[in-house]
Design a protein around this motif. Structure first.
Motif, mmCIF file in Angstrom:
data_model
loop_
_atom_site.group_PDB
_atom_site.id
_atom_site.type_symbol
_atom_site.label_atom_id
_atom_site.label_comp_id
_atom_site.label_asym_id
_atom_site.label_seq_id
_atom_site.Cartn_x
_atom_site.Cartn_y
_atom_site.Cartn_z
ATOM 1 N N ARG A 161 0.868 -1.185 0.000
ATOM 2 C CA ARG A 161 0.000 0.000 0.000
ATOM 3 C C ARG A 161 0.901 1.229 0.000
ATOM 4 O O ARG A 161 2.103 1.128 0.251
ATOM 5 N N GLU A 162 0.293 2.376 -0.251
ATOM 6 C CA GLU A 162 1.050 3.615 -0.172
ATOM 7 C C GLU A 162 1.639 3.720 1.232
ATOM 8 O O GLU A 162 0.900 3.636 2.210
ATOM 9 N N GLY A 163 2.960 3.823 1.324
ATOM 10 C CA GLY A 163 3.610 3.915 2.631
ATOM 11 C C GLY A 163 4.211 2.618 3.140
ATOM 12 O O GLY A 163 4.939 2.628 4.136
ATOM 13 N N SER A 164 3.937 1.487 2.455
ATOM 14 C CA SER A 164 4.594 0.229 2.846
ATOM 15 C C SER A 164 6.109 0.386 2.706
ATOM 16 O O SER A 164 6.588 1.044 1.788
ATOM 17 N N THR A 176 22.778 -6.908 -4.725
ATOM 18 C CA THR A 176 21.532 -7.105 -5.475
ATOM 19 C C THR A 176 21.420 -5.987 -6.511
ATOM 20 O O THR A 176 20.528 -5.132 -6.420
ATOM 21 N N PRO A 177 22.325 -5.974 -7.501
ATOM 22 C CA PRO A 177 22.410 -4.827 -8.420
ATOM 23 C C PRO A 177 21.126 -4.537 -9.189
ATOM 24 O O PRO A 177 20.752 -3.365 -9.321
ATOM 25 N N ASP A 178 20.432 -5.567 -9.665
ATOM 26 C CA ASP A 178 19.223 -5.307 -10.464
ATOM 27 C C ASP A 178 18.106 -4.721 -9.590
ATOM 28 O O ASP A 178 17.377 -3.832 -10.012
ATOM 29 N N TYR A 179 18.033 -5.195 -8.343
ATOM 30 C CA TYR A 179 17.040 -4.670 -7.404
ATOM 31 C C TYR A 179 17.325 -3.196 -7.080
ATOM 32 O O TYR A 179 16.430 -2.353 -7.121
ATOM 33 N N LEU A 180 18.588 -2.892 -6.770
ATOM 34 C CA LEU A 180 18.959 -1.509 -6.417
ATOM 35 C C LEU A 180 18.683 -0.550 -7.554
ATOM 36 O O LEU A 180 18.166 0.554 -7.350
ATOM 37 N N GLU A 181 19.027 -0.974 -8.755
ATOM 38 C CA GLU A 181 18.810 -0.156 -9.954
ATOM 39 C C GLU A 181 17.315 0.153 -10.110
ATOM 40 O O GLU A 181 16.928 1.287 -10.359
ATOM 41 N N TYR A 182 16.484 -0.856 -9.901
ATOM 42 C CA TYR A 182 15.036 -0.696 -10.028
ATOM 43 C C TYR A 182 14.478 0.211 -8.929
ATOM 44 O O TYR A 182 13.775 1.192 -9.210
ATOM 45 N N ARG A 188 7.928 4.936 -8.280
ATOM 46 C CA ARG A 188 6.980 4.380 -7.304
ATOM 47 C C ARG A 188 7.609 4.205 -5.925
ATOM 48 O O ARG A 188 6.939 3.791 -4.983
ATOM 49 N N TYR A 189 8.928 4.478 -5.798
ATOM 50 C CA TYR A 189 9.607 4.296 -4.510
ATOM 51 C C TYR A 189 10.467 5.501 -4.167
ATOM 52 O O TYR A 189 11.023 6.153 -5.054
ATOM 53 N N LYS A 190 10.619 5.725 -2.863
ATOM 54 C CA LYS A 190 11.630 6.643 -2.365
ATOM 55 C C LYS A 190 12.578 5.795 -1.524
ATOM 56 O O LYS A 190 12.146 5.119 -0.595
ATOM 57 N N SER A 191 13.868 5.813 -1.889
ATOM 58 C CA SER A 191 14.784 4.810 -1.381
ATOM 59 C C SER A 191 16.010 5.426 -0.711
ATOM 60 O O SER A 191 16.477 6.490 -1.113
ATOM 61 N N GLN A 192 16.504 4.714 0.282
ATOM 62 C CA GLN A 192 17.599 5.243 1.110
ATOM 63 C C GLN A 192 18.519 4.089 1.525
ATOM 64 O O GLN A 192 18.037 3.025 1.899
ATOM 65 N N LYS A 209 16.341 0.840 2.410
ATOM 66 C CA LYS A 209 14.974 1.054 2.905
ATOM 67 C C LYS A 209 14.207 1.844 1.855
ATOM 68 O O LYS A 209 14.627 2.930 1.467
ATOM 69 N N SER A 210 13.100 1.294 1.391
ATOM 70 C CA SER A 210 12.366 1.921 0.297
ATOM 71 C C SER A 210 10.895 2.057 0.664
ATOM 72 O O SER A 210 10.252 1.086 1.055
ATOM 73 N N VAL A 211 10.384 3.266 0.511
ATOM 74 C CA VAL A 211 8.963 3.519 0.775
ATOM 75 C C VAL A 211 8.201 3.366 -0.533
ATOM 76 O O VAL A 211 8.554 3.996 -1.539
ATOM 77 N N PHE A 212 7.157 2.550 -0.534
ATOM 78 C CA PHE A 212 6.298 2.407 -1.720
ATOM 79 C C PHE A 212 5.359 3.603 -1.761
ATOM 80 O O PHE A 212 4.660 3.885 -0.792
ATOM 81 N N LEU A 213 5.350 4.292 -2.883
ATOM 82 C CA LEU A 213 4.553 5.525 -2.983
ATOM 83 C C LEU A 213 3.187 5.272 -3.615
ATOM 84 O O LEU A 213 2.373 6.181 -3.717
ATOM 85 N N GLY A 214 2.960 4.038 -4.045
ATOM 86 C CA GLY A 214 1.659 3.663 -4.594
ATOM 87 C C GLY A 214 1.650 3.686 -6.115
ATOM 88 O O GLY A 214 2.631 4.024 -6.745
#
Ligand code: SAM
Ligand code: MG
Length: 214
Positions: A161-164, A176-182, A188-192, A209-214
């Motif tokens: 959900r938005e905020g997961s 995990t290079p392909d994951y980080l790149e994505y 759809r994400y804000k990542s740190q 740590k990545s927040v799903f923005l929906g």
């Protein structure tokens, strides 16, 4: 017959940790891994970052991909709010059998639902099987080439959900290079990135740590 590392880890828990005391279980595992045998738990150093994310999110529903011996599941479960639950997936039945005993020793059977099977098979079934709507927090710590396909699968199955929050271990080592790149480039994400070290070593590793923005 020879014992396996997870069996020796369990024996160390049963010898050195107090039944019903999750912190003593975590401590006994970290001690075993620092003094006797390295094992692929998130470990004490990254574990503190994991703890702070769990405390901040205060999640009612957590999904963990990759249980191994139950170390991180125990760490997460003892920080959950009273109604909070964690579902943890493990496809190796020998690891799952050890995890079940570690979780029982910690006294956390009520909070941790251990599911034996592959993430790719279970993610599409989780909603109907466990009656979860969405997860507040997902801890990704299974095989590194599965982070990206399973993230896309969780999106498709409506588990976010938005905020997961997605928290991914070992994004540098093994990496995990392909994951980080994505995750770093998707709108759809804000990542740190949280810099740390590979469990029980001085090698650089960290959590994303990545927040799903929906
Ligand atoms: N999260 C654990 C901790 O910190 O205590 C460590 C997990 S260990 C690094 C990874 C585990 O994921 C292994 O036990 C492996 O068998 C399991 N695994 C790998 N790929 C999987 C998949 N696709 N589905 C379920 N389990 C998987
Ligand atoms: Mg890990």
């Amino acid at each position: 017959t020879q014992s396996t590392r997870p069996q020796r880890l369990l024996a160390a828990v049963q010898k050195n940790a107090t039944r019903g005391d999750p912190r003593s279980v975590v401590l006994a595992i970290d001690q075993f891994c620092r003094q006797k045998e390295w094992a692929m738990n998130v470990g004490d150093e990254k574990g503190c970052i994991l703890d702070s994310v769990v405390s901040e999110v205060n999640p009612g529903a957590v999904l963990e991909l990759g249980t191994y011996c139950g170390y991180s599941a125990v760490r997460i479960a003892c920080l959950l709010p009273p109604h909070g639950k964690i579902i943890t997936l493990e496809f190796n039945p020998d690891n799952a059998a050890i995890a079940r005993q570690v979780i029982a020793w910690a006294g956390l059977e009520e909070k941790i639902q251990l599911v034996v099977g592959a993430s790719g098979d279970w993610i599409p079934k989780i909603k109907e099987q466990f009656g979860v709507k969405t997860f507040d927090l997902v801890f990704l710590d299974h095989w590194k080439d599965r982070y990206l396909p399973d993230t896309k699968l969780m999106e498709e199955c409506g588990l976010l959900r938005e905020g997961s929050i997605l928290l991914a271990d070992n994004v540098i080592c093994p990496g995990t290079p392909d994951y980080l790149e994505y995750i770093r480039n998707s709108p759809r994400y804000k990542s740190q990135y949280f810099k740390s070290h590979l469990e029980y070593t001085k090698v650089e590793d960290g959590l994303e740590k990545s927040v799903f923005l929906g």
